[in-house]
Design an enzyme around this catalytic site. Sequence first.
Site, PDB file in Angstrom:
ATOM      1  N   GLU A  95       0.728  -1.300  -0.036  1.00 48.84           N
ATOM      2  CA  GLU A  95      -0.047   0.018  -0.001  1.00 48.84           C
ATOM      3  C   GLU A  95       0.813   1.365   0.045  1.00 48.84           C
ATOM      4  OE1 GLU A  95      -3.754   1.604   2.626  1.00 48.84           O
ATOM      5  OE2 GLU A  95      -2.223   0.571   3.446  1.00 48.84           O
ATOM      6  N   CYS A 146      -4.828  -3.459   3.123  1.00 44.62           N
ATOM      7  CA  CYS A 146      -4.599  -3.142   4.716  1.00 44.62           C
ATOM      8  C   CYS A 146      -5.708  -3.535   5.520  1.00 44.62           C
ATOM      9  CB  CYS A 146      -3.795  -1.603   4.717  1.00 44.62           C
ATOM     10  SG  CYS A 146      -3.179  -1.452   6.232  1.00 44.62           S
ATOM     11  N   LYS A 174     -10.068   0.367  -2.383  1.00 35.93           N
ATOM     12  CA  LYS A 174     -10.196  -0.030  -0.928  1.00 35.93           C
ATOM     13  C   LYS A 174     -11.635   0.289  -0.422  1.00 35.93           C
ATOM     14  CE  LYS A 174      -7.984   0.582   3.423  1.00 35.93           C
ATOM     15  NZ  LYS A 174      -6.727   1.322   4.192  1.00 35.93           N
TER      16      LYS A 174
END
Length: 312
Positions: free
Chosen positions: A71, A188, A146
């Site tokens: 990321e 993440c 995301k």
Amino acid sequence: MTFGLRKRLSKERGFSLMPRAMAISSSSCKLPLVAVCQVTSTPDKQQNFKTCAELVREAARLGACLAFLPEAFDFIARDPAETLRLSEPLGGRLLEEYTRLARECGLWLSLGGFHERGQDWEQTQKIYNCHVLLNSKGAVVATYRKTHLCDVEIPGQGPMCESNSTMPGPSLESPVSTPAGKVGLAVCYDMRFPELSLALAQAGAEILTYPSAFGSVTGPAHWEVLLRARAIETQCYVVAAAQCGRHHEKRASYGHSMVVDPWGTVVARCSEGPGLCLAQIDLSYLRQLRQHLPVFQHRRPDLYGNLGHPLS
């Protein structure tokens, strides 16, 4: 550089389950090899690209078919205003450089979290945290934005409010066939939501990837146990490329990039600092494990619902 070298032997009801943490040898050379890159991004985008490109070229030299970057591989800014200023669209200069890099090296690239100015940039003045997958010809084959934004206040780690500059993605991306297996994309903080990993697994994922920038408090407490849990419950390989070290005076990351096999064993792990680790992906082992421990066949959605609805 770290290689997964440990071997252990586990038994469950007489079935031998050996984690695929093998040294590269003639007996296993036909298994696809993946590289997991660990970096310390800063606000200097060009220096970050130089660092990532060196690791990708090393991965190609060592025979990897797919390299994973963490990321914020493009940059980690000091504040939301700098994040927005440094961001680019997918068709910008930086992605063009990675397209050329993939083509030059002849391997697939998982670009784990690109600060993307989307089509709604003019209206929202916010970006997406976009996981981009390039094939070996440099073509974009998948993008995942995301969906779970990290708005948290952890004592000792400092507050983070990703939504100050970032929009949540609207949907999941179906797993993508790659030379290493079918890859499910996440980023993440997504790893804290098992519904996402279960949905990807039910859609056919064999490898889940969580490019990350974990903090210094949550990292030691949660990083490895979450990754191993996602691997065990989905019976997938889990690949987690991570940011490490101090990015600037306001932020540092935990590191400890790793690969976990479907049995939950860490089969490769990066050492301290920037570098890479390698792991072989053994899909026959994955299928054998799923056959002998068929948890997806034993689920009872009639009792507790379907926690991860299959993707359409």
